[in-house]
Design an enzyme around this catalytic site. Structure first.
Site, PDB file in Angstrom:
ATOM      1  N   ASP A   4      91.231 107.749  97.567  1.00  0.00           N
ATOM      2  CA  ASP A   4      92.539 107.249  97.158  1.00  0.00           C
ATOM      3  C   ASP A   4      92.516 105.719  97.260  1.00  0.00           C
ATOM      4  OD1 ASP A   4      95.183 107.188  96.461  1.00  0.00           O
ATOM      5  OD2 ASP A   4      95.936 108.125  98.286  1.00  0.00           O
TER       6      ASP A   4
ATOM      7  N   GLU B  74      92.162 101.358  93.536  1.00  0.00           N
ATOM      8  CA  GLU B  74      92.447 100.474  92.376  1.00  0.00           C
ATOM      9  C   GLU B  74      91.837  99.093  92.547  1.00  0.00           C
ATOM     10  OE1 GLU B  74      94.709 102.219  94.061  1.00  0.00           O
ATOM     11  OE2 GLU B  74      94.878 103.876  92.650  1.00  0.00           O
TER      12      GLU B  74
ATOM     13  N   ASP C 191     101.131 109.065  92.367  1.00  0.00           N
ATOM     14  CA  ASP C 191     102.327 109.376  93.137  1.00  0.00           C
ATOM     15  C   ASP C 191     103.536 109.588  92.244  1.00  0.00           C
ATOM     16  OD1 ASP C 191     100.608 109.094  95.184  1.00  0.00           O
ATOM     17  OD2 ASP C 191     101.288 107.112  95.800  1.00  0.00           O
TER      18      ASP C 191
END
Lengths: 966, 536
Positions: A528, A531, A604
């Site tokens: 996770d 980015e 999300d």
């Protein structure tokens, strides 16, 4: 006291449940995007008098001997002293690659994006020949010699034509602009650049093209952040037109419709361009061109005549404007912050060709482990090993199937990934064994930020080895804020990080190196925040002037960054055992090529109907982008969905390639066993439905792993000539199975309409009602009460299922099959089944089963139907499995032998014309039951006739024939 | 067409499944062979008739799953394993033939022969042992529970005694209060007029105005103190519990602002190396005016100042000033008498005055006031005492009513003994504590403020009041509100144990805690057949 008062005022402001748009740039807040849009505005204004300043110097053309490749010098009339080089190649499958770079410039542009995305260096065609003319270089190729690439010299323009029609045009609108490297001039004026007379006084003969101001060339501010931009302006603008295609798709990830709405031109749907800049967007909007977590710069252009596509291999932030100058044509404008021009043009001409061409470049999706297609139960967080055991117990008590339990960040002591919080997880390995005892797995989160603390061996080792991303000065380790507080980031662009990272995942001790001995080989990984997400960074990410291995700035590689973690983790999980086993790694951030490394999810999302609908479209868009193994969080990450919404979300989930429920730490628990009746039983049935269809999903994944054809197929892919289906993005087909799904994504629905694109019979999966389409397309109404997902089987399909509910998918391994035969209006049907051990790579050595089921008339005029099972693997060994072209198939391979006792327990035929006189295998009559109903070949609607053949006593691995005599 | 010869032979159906395999003992009679395999057999729900040969043939024919008691063919069936040597068990048919040996089926009958060993003997032995141990705990626990009940009975008697005593005392004290009231009334009626006059003094009026202003200021001040404390608590909780899941740098800024204001060290700060950013706590000390009260004085003395008896003060004031400020028209006559007549008049006055006094018609001002305030004091004290006794009685009555109230201490009063007993558990970062029937708390071990996790609110509302399940759970609610979450609450789940002990603490949902605890109070007496053998 005053301080208190103002704080109180702050507290009184109600929290708004929505994205913080001010955290993220709009085009006008981004200097290079502003410059790019300025350029296109000037071109628009100048209209036909606008001519691109870039041209090919014909005298420099150099064609490679025996290969379809040439290079040439390119000049810009704006900067005669700056040199550019063009490199155009045609691959052996007809894909055209166009590259342009600055030559002998002050610095190097980043040219590594493609090397991370491509699975291998593409083979160039040795057959296709370039011919140099006065005004252009051309090459003709294709089976019918109807594909042509034309590179015009002045201005530079690259066109792909098919049958004489323009398919793709680069720089047709003259927006190509590669900002060359320059030295920063020490500005004499101290006062801020405003309407300074001096600037205006200078005669700027480039202003018609570049505008008349140096718009934030050397420094850029956003919010409280300043980007130092030491390399100055280096952006790249390129227009790509599809003069004969009215629909474009792709460029995930955006929460938009599948057929991309316009961003410029009259009545543009969005005012901002589509943005590709991987970002952790909190509570993102359900309909917006804003950036999200991943970027695949691939765009399909489609019309009833043909499909083409481009892949723009750029790793920096990119903005894309889309316009339809007419309903039948599309113009796009791509503006990137840095990097070379590196565009792949895929000639198609069918969607299937596009997928083959694209996955030949960037790789097909990896064939997942079979269990990974089961149900994943996640929550932020299961708080202790006993909590995990309890959740497992409750699933088993309710007899609800589930394959994987997930642990979010709270398992880790102080969010030091790998390090168990032993207060709550005192016995992680025992816990995992308890889960594994029921055939299940666990997935544990590992993020790329490392807590900066001495008592964290992973950070210590990375620090000692110099594997951390540097800040703008190139010396100091970059320090930012994430879950673990003050953190550092691993630089996976540094090759020294690769083996080190892989060693961490070994479950056995590795000498003096740290390794994760508190895990098992059935522990899989979730990446996770890659980015990367940096809570106190610009746009919740890293400063662009951070420095990676090789001296490249973060801006150059930002969109590729997340894929590297996914890539390396995937390799680590694969190679922690010998022989290797199929990895499972879920990623949030991704790029072109990420499909080779595992699964993704849409981040999300919110527990709203709007987001449920957006999730369906986003997963479809990801499938278009070559990355089929995708899903959105069932239930929505934020919020507390009511029971009805949860049921519908599970129905969406079971028709997503990746099927996981997840919830935010602030939400109420919502595991399906907690629901009241009837919702609990409905979801139990929904979960069982997914498990019964695992053979369909696994077979579809085999197909995409070999051909690249996506697992979920929107209408334009399945029926590329049916104009009416091109904009449809709320219903889709599952692989080649013939299953057509339209998930319900609205409250209180009892019916829905499904579009049928052809003159064919479709059967309601549950009620067996017959719906008939039309050659011009037809919408039909399908009952959709809460317990029922609209699901149709296309006439002509044979769907293999396993209908014995089990607690987890590995426990179904030896369960018998049911074959659902949906006769077409011509009384034929066809289906496929692929099986292997589901977790190793032994299928690449020939250990698998690949069958074909056929229903057909015994003779042309006969009313008798023959149903047979044939060995597809023996017919097409070379196309059976991913990664290797087998030359032959041995039907007695180990896997096939292990499955020899697995039966077909039931054959169900829909739409037979009459009650059979007999149903025989060989000479022996089988047991069967016939329910009167509508025949496939009729014109009538109503409930189809159903013939159930009981236990024909045949193995799933062998050839057999059953004859239904009318 | 594929030649028949090449086709694999049909594979045999799962061989050797007995027709009664997996049939529950009570249903055996329904699975008697009707004689021939082709004879009809009807599904147990009567919905369908099939042939006897279709029973347990590993193919689901009956909608109710009754034709496949011994296989996994039907999704909704029940499989019975006999577990000879132990206790028979039912499992869902979805677990039959899945390759796993079910712990419920120690005889291994849920899988094909030869896959699962028969371990009923061992399992049975372990089971017996566990049961014995459990019974022993329950037996011992229930004895302790009996003691708790006895203690409740004792408490009942004590409270009843207390109530009786209180009632008697109240009667006596009520008489006393009435008597004193009478005296006071008489004294006051005499001095009322005088007092009223004095009260018209501008000084008194101003004093009263000051007093009212002070009262208002005090309550305002207290309100602000409370708000400041609440705000500080909120910000402390934010600072400690701050979870950057909203990735909201505004929150981080708020935390930093609070740290600077409150002089707290930076927590988890990105720039923790940067010492120069450390701010001195701004000095909030302001120059004090001379004689101005300190904060401590404000805290401790303000109340008594405000609660001064102003009437007494007024009287004291007169005394202090000393001047015979006339408060009766009688004394004022001098003002109207010509100077020449004054001496004889004052002599006369002296006489009249003493005469009046001797008749008790008037009194020397000072003396009257003193008597008056003494009478008031006596009355006030007596009245206060009476209220206290009444309060005691009320409290005792309330306690008595809770004692055997099933929604409080149980219908046998078995929980009374544990009222206020605090159980705690150290989980490393925090120590959790629940004081039964009072409050649950979370205390940080490394300093910081204790959070209330809730006050006792009820037993398990999901169960019937007074049932054993009812006492299996206690709810504590309305604790401190969570940042971005609900008010904290706790559910304590009790099981029978010899000790009162907090076993585990978990927070399965944000700010909703789950404690598990043992207590003898839930150890019901064993039923006769459960009695441990060693007790027989």
């Amino acid at each position: 006291m005053r301080a208190f008062c103002s704080l109180l005022l702050l507290a009184a402001v109600p929290a708004v449940l929505a994205v913080k748009t001010q955290d993220f740039k709009t085009c006008s807040q981004s200097a290079f995007c502003r410059r790019g849009r300025g350029l296109s505005a000037r071109a628009q204004e100048a209209s036909s008098s606008w001519v691109s300043p870039y041209s090919v110097d014909a005298s420099t053309i150099s064609i490679a001997p025996n290969l379809a490749s040439f290079t040439a010098a390119v000049k810009s009339s704006l900067y005669p002293d700056i040199k550019f080089g063009l490199d155009v190649r045609i691959h052996d499958d007809g894909v055209v690659r166009v590259r342009m770079d600055e030559v002998d410039g002050l610095r190097k542009r980043y040219d590594g994006a493609a090397s991370w995305a491509l699975v291998a260096e593409p083979e160039l065609s040795s057959k296709i020949r370039w011919s140099v003319g006065k005004a252009d270089v051309r090459a003709k190729y294709g089976d019918k010699k109807d594909v042509e690439v034309v590179v015009a010299f002045n201005p530079l323009r690259v066109t792909l034509l098919q049958g004489g029609k323009e398919q793709v045009v680069l720089n047709g609108k003259g927006l190509l602009h590669m900002e060359h490297f320059r030295a920063k001039e020490n500005s004499p004026k101290e006062e801020p650049a405003g309407e300074s007379e001096q600037v205006v006084m200078q005669v700027n003969n480039r202003a018609w093209f570049e505008g008349d101001s140096e718009d934030e060339y050397w420094e850029e501010k956003f919010g409280s952040w300043t980007d130092s931009k030491p390399k100055g302006p280096e952006s790249l603008s390129l227009d790509i037109s599809f003069p004969n295609h009215g629909h474009v798709y792709g460029i995930p990830q955006h929460a938009t419709r599948l057929s991309l709405p316009t961003t410029t031109g009259e009545n543009a749907y969005y005012s901002e361009p589509y943005r590709l800049y991987n970002a952790d967007v909190f509570e993102y909007l359900a309909d917006s061109p804003m950036s999200l977590y991943g970027s695949i710069p691939v765009m399909h252009a489609h019309s009833a005549g043909s499909t083409v596509a481009i892949f723009n291999a750029v790793g920096s932030e990119t903005w894309i404007d889309v316009a339809h100058p007419s309903p039948k044509s599309t113009e796009t404008h791509w503006i990137s912050e840095s990097g070379i021009l590196d565009v792949f043009i895929m000639p198609g001409p069918t969607p299937a060709d596009i997928f083959a061409q694209y996955t030949r470049l960037t790789g097909t999706p990896a064939l997942p482990a079979h269990w990974a297609l089961g149900y994943h139960q996640c929550r932020w967080n299961y708080i202790s090993s006993n909590d995990v055991r309890d959740v497992q117990k409750r699933f088993d008590m309710e007899d609800m199937p589930v394959d994987v339990f997930w642990l979010d960040i709270e398992y880790a002591e102080e969010h030091k990934y790998f390090i168990w919080d032993k207060k709550n997880f005192p016995d992680p390995v025992d816990m995992m064994h308890d889960v594994e005892d029921i055939g299940r797995k666990m997935v544990v989160i590992i993020d790329p930020h490392l807590k900066r603390t001495d008592n964290y061996p992973v950070y210590q080792e990375a620090n000692e080895r110099g594997l951390l991303v540097k800040s703008a000065d190139g010396e100091k380790d970059y320090e930012g804020w994430c879950w673990s507080g003050s953190s550092a980031w691993i630089d996976f662009f540094n090759p020294n990080s690769w083996d080190w990272w892989k060693t961490l995942f070994k479950t056995l001790p590795q000498g003096d190196r740290w390794s994760w001995t508190d895990s098992t080989i059935d522990t899989y990984i979730w990446n996770d925040m890659n980015e990367p997400s940096v809570f106190n960074g610009p746009e919740i990410s890293m400063p662009r002037d951070n420095v990676h291995h090789g001296g490249w700035e973060h801006r150059d590689i930002h969109n590729i960054n997340g894929m590297l973690l996914h890539n390396l983790t995937s390799q680590a999980v694969m190679t922690r055992t010998d022989p290797p086993r199929r990895p499972f790694v879920l990623t949030r951030s991704f790029y072109a090529g990420s499909q080779r490394f595992g699964a993704m999810w849409t981040g999300d999302n919110l527990g709203t109907w709007e987001h449920m609908a957006a999730g369906v479209r986003m997963v479809l868009a990801n499938n278009i982008g070559g990355f089929s193994f995708a899903g959105s969080d069932v239930g929505g990450f934020f919020g507390n969905p009511d029971s009805e919404m949860l049921v519908r979300w599970y129905q969406v989930g079971i028709f997503s390639p990746f099927f996981r429920a997840h919830a935010h730490i602030d939400t109420k628990r919502r595991e399906p066993y907690l629901l009241d009746e009837p919702y609990k039983s409905i979801i139990r049935n929904v979960l069982r439905m997914r498990y019964s269809m695992l053979p369909v999903w696994y077979t579809a994944f085999r197909e995409t792993s070999v051909t690249g054809l996506p697992v979920l197929r929107p209408h334009y892919v399945a029926f590329p000539h049916d104009e009416a289906g091109f904009a449809i993005d709320d219903q889709f087909f599952v692989g080649s199975s013939g299953l057509l799904v339209k998930p319900i994504v609205e409250k209180g629905a009892t019916h829905t309409t499904v579009y049928l694109p052809e003159d064919q019979v479709y059967y309601d999966y549950f009620t067996h009602d017959v719906h008939r389409g039309a050659s011009k397309g037809k919408s039909v109404t399908i009952q959709a009460d809460l317990h029922k997902t609209p699901l149709l089987i296309r006439g002509g399909s044979i769907v293999p299922t396993r209908e014995r509910p089990r607690r987890s998918s590995p426990l179904m391994k030896y369960d018998p099959f049911t074959l659902r035969i949906a006769l077409s209006n011509q009384d034929v049907a066809h289906g496929e089944l692929y099986l292997d051990d589901g977790e190793t790579y032994s299928h690449r050595d020939g250990h698998f089963v690949w069958r074909e089921f056929i229903a057909e008339k015994t003779e042309k005029k006969s009313k008798a139907v023959r149903i047979s099972s044939r060995n597809l693997a023996a017919q097409k060994p070379g196309e059976a499995v991913d990664g290797v072209a087998l030359t032959k198939y041995d039907g007695s391979n180990d896997f096939a032998k292990s499955m020899a006792d697995v039966r077909v327990e039931r054959v169900v035929i829909f739409g037979a014309a009459t009650k059979p006189a007999s149903v025989k295998m060989g000479d022996s009559e089988l047991q069967w039951e016939y329910t009167q109903g509508v025949a496939a070949s009729d014109k009538r609607e109503g409930m189809a006739s159903v013939l159930v053949i009981k236990d024909p006593g045949v193995s799933i691995t062998s050839d057999w024939e059953i004859v239904v005599q009318a | 067409m594929v030649p028949w010869l090449l086709l694999a032979l049909p594979i045999p159906v799962l061989a050797g499944v007995d027709k009664t395999h997996g049939v529950s003992l009570s249903l055996l009679s329904r699975y008697q062979s009707p004689g021939s395999p082709s004879a009809p057999w009807t599904c147990l729900d009567g919905s369908k008739t099939i042939s006897w040969s279709a029973v347990n043939d590993d193919y689901c024919d009956c909608p109710d799953g009754s034709d496949e008691p011994g296989t996994g063919a039907c999704p909704n069936g029940i499989f019975y394993c006999r577990n000879e040597g132990h206790i028979g068990a039912h499992i869902p048919s979805t677990r039959v033939g899945d390759g796993l040996c079910e712990p419920e089926c120690c005889d291994g009958s849920d899988e094909r022969l030869g896959i699962c060993p028969n371990v009923c003997k061992e399992v049975g032995a372990v089971y017996q042992e566990e049961q014995a141990a459990k019974r022993k705990v329950q037996s011992t626990g229930s004895k302790i529970r009996t003691l708790y009940i006895a203690s409740a009975q004792k408490e009942k008697r004590r409270l009843e005694g207390q109530i009786t005593t209180a009632k008697q005392e109240i009667a006596v004290r009520e008489d006393e209060v009435a008597r004193l009231k009478d005296i006071l009334d008489r004294a006051e009626s005499i001095s009322a007029t005088a007092l009223e006059y004095k009260k018209q003094s501008p000084l008194y009026a101003s004093l009263m105005e000051h007093s009212r202003a002070l009262k208002a200021l005090e309550s305002e001040y207290k309100l602000h103190l409370e708000r400041e404390k609440a705000l500080g608590d909120i910000l402390d909780a934010l600072r400690l519990g701050y979870n950057p899941n909203y990735q909201d740098m505004a929150v981080l800024e708020a935390v930093r602002g609070w740290e600077a204001l409150a002089g707290l060290p930076h927590i988890n700060d990105v720039a923790k190396d940067d010492e120069s950013h450390k701010q001195e706590v701004p000095s909030q000390q302001e120059q004090e005016l001379e004689g101005e009260w300190t904060a401590e004085q404000l805290d401790k003395k303000l109340d008594s100042l405000i609660n001064s008896d102003y009437e007494t003060l007024l009287i004291e004031h007169d005394k202090h000033i000393g001047a015979p400020v006339s408060d009766s028209p009688l004394y004022d006559l001098t003002a109207y008498i010509p100077d020449a007549f004054l001496p004889p008049f004052e002599a006369f006055l002296q006489t009249v005055s003493s005469w009046l006094q001797s008749f008790g018609l008037t009194s020397g001002t000072t003396a009257t006031s003193t008597d008056n305030s003494k009478a008031r004091q006596a009355f006030n004290d007596a009245d206060k005492n009476l209220s206290a006794v009444k309060q005691e009685q009320k409290k005792a009555e309330e306690e008595l009513s809770h004692l055997f109230d099933p929604t409080w201490f149980g219908s046998e009063g078995e929980w009374k003994r544990l009222q206020g007993t605090c159980l705690s558990k150290d989980t490393g970062e925090y120590t959790y504590e629940v004081c039964l029937f009072d409050e649950a708390r979370q205390k940080p071990n490394k300093g910081g403020s204790t959070q209330s996790l809730g006050k006792f609110s009820s037993w398990d509302t999901g169960a019937a009041v007074g049932s054993p399940e009812y006492y299996g759970k206690q709810h504590y609610t309305q604790g401190t509100k969570c940042w971005n979450g609900p008010m904290r609450s706790v559910t304590v789940v009790f099981s029978c144990g010899i000790e009162n002990e907090l076993l585990t603490v978990a927070e399965p949902e944000k700010c909703e805690y789950q404690f598990t605890a043992t207590s003898p109070a839930v150890c019901l007496p064993l039923r006769a057949e459960e009695e441990p053998r060693d007790e027989l």
